[in-house]
Design an enzyme around this catalytic site. Structure first.
Site, PDB file in Angstrom:
ATOM      1  N   CYS A   9     -12.079  21.491   8.268  1.00 48.05           N
ATOM      2  CA  CYS A   9     -13.126  21.201   9.250  1.00 48.05           C
ATOM      3  C   CYS A   9     -13.294  19.705   9.494  1.00 48.05           C
ATOM      4  CB  CYS A   9     -14.471  21.747   8.770  1.00 48.05           C
ATOM      5  SG  CYS A   9     -14.480  23.524   8.564  1.00 48.05           S
ATOM      6  N   GLY A  35     -10.351  21.157  13.730  1.00 47.49           N
ATOM      7  CA  GLY A  35     -10.776  22.544  13.802  1.00 47.49           C
ATOM      8  C   GLY A  35     -11.072  22.956  15.222  1.00 47.49           C
ATOM      9  N   ASN A 109     -16.519  20.439   4.671  1.00 50.86           N
ATOM     10  CA  ASN A 109     -15.086  20.260   4.876  1.00 50.86           C
ATOM     11  C   ASN A 109     -14.420  20.397   3.514  1.00 50.86           C
ATOM     12  OD1 ASN A 109     -12.955  17.390   5.494  1.00 50.86           O
ATOM     13  ND2 ASN A 109     -12.488  19.541   5.727  1.00 50.86           N
ATOM     14  N   GLY A 110     -13.593  21.428   3.352  1.00 54.88           N
ATOM     15  CA  GLY A 110     -12.930  21.639   2.081  1.00 54.88           C
ATOM     16  C   GLY A 110     -12.926  23.102   1.686  1.00 54.88           C
ATOM     17  N   TYR A 251      -0.164  14.546   8.185  1.00 50.77           N
ATOM     18  CA  TYR A 251      -0.371  15.389   9.365  1.00 50.77           C
ATOM     19  C   TYR A 251      -1.800  15.434   9.901  1.00 50.77           C
ATOM     20  CZ  TYR A 251      -1.023  19.617  12.129  1.00 50.77           C
ATOM     21  OH  TYR A 251      -1.377  20.492  13.114  1.00 50.77           O
ATOM     22  N   CYS A 443      -3.438  14.189  -4.473  1.00 48.76           N
ATOM     23  CA  CYS A 443      -3.106  15.577  -4.778  1.00 48.76           C
ATOM     24  C   CYS A 443      -1.770  15.897  -4.121  1.00 48.76           C
ATOM     25  CB  CYS A 443      -4.184  16.520  -4.246  1.00 48.76           C
ATOM     26  SG  CYS A 443      -3.779  18.277  -4.470  1.00 48.76           S
TER      27      CYS A 443
END
Length: 480
Positions: A9, A35, A109-110, A251, A443
């Protein structure tokens, strides 16, 4: 771009501005890439919270008439793509809740990795959920805190949740922004004269003329009211580790945004430069896959001294509701979204640069169309490593079996499937070497299978049996 890689999001919030809803609309407009399923805005007008949400793009959901009716000096907004919770209106955000402690709204968001476990526990003790999103869990946990203060209640909730979360909250008189302790997702702080702003990316500030101040730190809670800004760093949720999502640079984020301390376009150009060093090939042109492959293609072209050419053109006006005329016309979506400059690429040897390959189906269709257009040689170059493992932190690929690099055991078999003359992925070391922060700050789970948060047997909405290889544990994916 292969397969629509969709990130959770986009968030925007502003306080102390007479045109809060209009500026939030503009902020969301600039974050539309994060989104496209649904969007919403909640405004605060002297303590009264009002929401407007719907399915669709920002420009479709908010008209001048709607925005004129959303009066107030404080607002938060959200653009959504669902990774947890189905794509229905009730799951659109911000979520607006009235409960014993007052009114509060939340935008997320997540993705929480222990949401299923928490939801079951809350339901057993009497909680009634209105949505299937993991974001609602935060509100239910806050409601169970003994303190009436929203910040204290929020800290109580944060101690119980695990995963990736950048959050915006608003109650009757405060705007609050925060990031998880590992800092998976970006969240930045800006200022427009006397108004404070919060957004997922700095491009939102550029559009409204706000000044970027700094990033909200991992594990930090920023509380903004008429009295000013206060930073809270609860000891209970601090971590020395970082797990920034490297895919934000590859991206997701807009090229003109500043993310994790770096301009995205410049990072992608460096990725392309490194890609050219690792996988050189003789060709006539470097052709980017628009739009996310352009910056990397530029870097590849500059390093290799092979001219950059626009052989693939994107139609930017394809809506999310495009309907294919027949089921057997599988390549129609690709043709509608991308067109080829046949006179430019016919008879040429081209290097196609893309940001990533997930399933491989779209890439294969694109290669076949390039062959039909008369391209002599196709050399595919990817500006990140092969995706072999599912993501549980907000990216929409949940099963290793969906990933082409997991399905085929060798690079040559992937090349054969895609029907290209050569295939080269950027190495993990090469990618991380292009980033400003230490490699350990990112990550890389979707490439390495090394997850920064230890997961239980189930995560989020889906069990690992559903999300991975059907074998029940993430570790088993490494053996596939």
């Amino acid at each position: 771009m292969d397969y629509e890689k969709r990130e959770y999001c986009g968030l925007f919030g502003i306080i102390n501005h007479a045109h809060a809803s209009w500026l939030t609309y503009l902020g969301l407009y600039s974050l539309q890439h994060r989104g496209q399923e649904a969007c919403g805005i909640v405004v605060n007008n002297k303590g009264l919270l009002t929401a407007h949400k719907d399915m669709g793009l920002v420009s479709e959901v908010f008209s001048e008439q709607v925005l004129s009716g959303l009066k107030g000096s404080m607002a938060i907004g959200h653009v959504r793509y669902s990774t947890t919770g189905s794509s229905v209106l009730k799951n659109s955000q911000p979520l607006l809740i009235d409960y014993a402690k007052g009114s509060v709204c939340i935008a997320h968001n997540g993705n929480l990795v222990n949401s299923l476990e928490l939801r079951r526990s809350l339901e057993k003790s009497g909680s009634i959920f209105q949505t299937t999103t993991d974001s609602e869990i935060v509100i239910h946990l806050m409601a169970r805190a003994k303190s009436k203060d929203i910040v204290a209640s929020l800290i109580y909730a944060l101690k119980k949740i695990k995963g990736a979360y950048s959050l915006l909250l608003m109650d009757n008189n405060r705007l609050i922004g925060l990031r998880d302790p590992l800092g998976f997702r970006p969240l930045c702080l800006g200022k427009l004269k006397n108004s404070w702003c919060l957004a997922s990316e700095t491009c939102a500030f550029d559009l409204i003329g706000a000044k970027f101040i700094r990033e909200v730190e991992p594990g930090e809670i920023v509380v903004i009211s008429e009295g000013g800004l206060k930073s809270v760093r609860p000891k209970e949720i601090q971590s020395a580790k970082r797990a920034h999502c490297a895919f934000e640079h590859v991206y997701f984020s807009r090229p003109d945004s500043l993310v994790f301390g770096e301009t995205v376009h410049l990072v992608r150009r460096k990725l392309g430069t490194q890609l050219a060093k690792e996988h050189p090939v003789d060709a006539d042109f470097v052709v980017p896959v628009p739009d996310s492959g352009f910056s990397a293609a530029l870097g590849y072209s500059q390093e290799s001294a092979i001219p950059l050419e626009m052989g693939i053109i994107r139609n930017h006006y394809v809506g999310r509701t495009f309907i294919q005329p027949a089921q057997d016309m599988r390549d129609m979506g690709v043709k509608v979204k991308f067109n080829l400059l046949r006179e430019v690429i016919k008879g040429k040897r081209i290097i196609v640069v893309d940001d990533s390959i997930v399933r491989g189906t779209t890439s294969k269709i694109r290669v076949r169309n390039l062959r039909k257009a008369g391209v002599k040689e196709i050399h595919l170059r990817i500006s990140c490593p092969p995706h072999r493992f599912p993501c549980f932190f907000g990216i929409d690929f949940h099963k290793s079996s969906e990933l082409i690099a997991n399905k085929y055991e060798s690079l040559d078999k992937i090349r054969q499937y895609l029907e290209v003359d050569s295939l080269g992925y950027l190495s993990l070391e090469g990618m991380l070497g292009c980033l400003k922060n230490a490699a350990s700050d990112y990550c890389t789970a979707c490439w390495t299978g090394k997850y920064p948060i230890a997961a239980g047997k189930r995560q989020g909405k889906f069990s690992l049996e559903e999300r991975c290889c059907g074998q029940g544990e993430i570790a088993m994916c490494k053996q596939k």
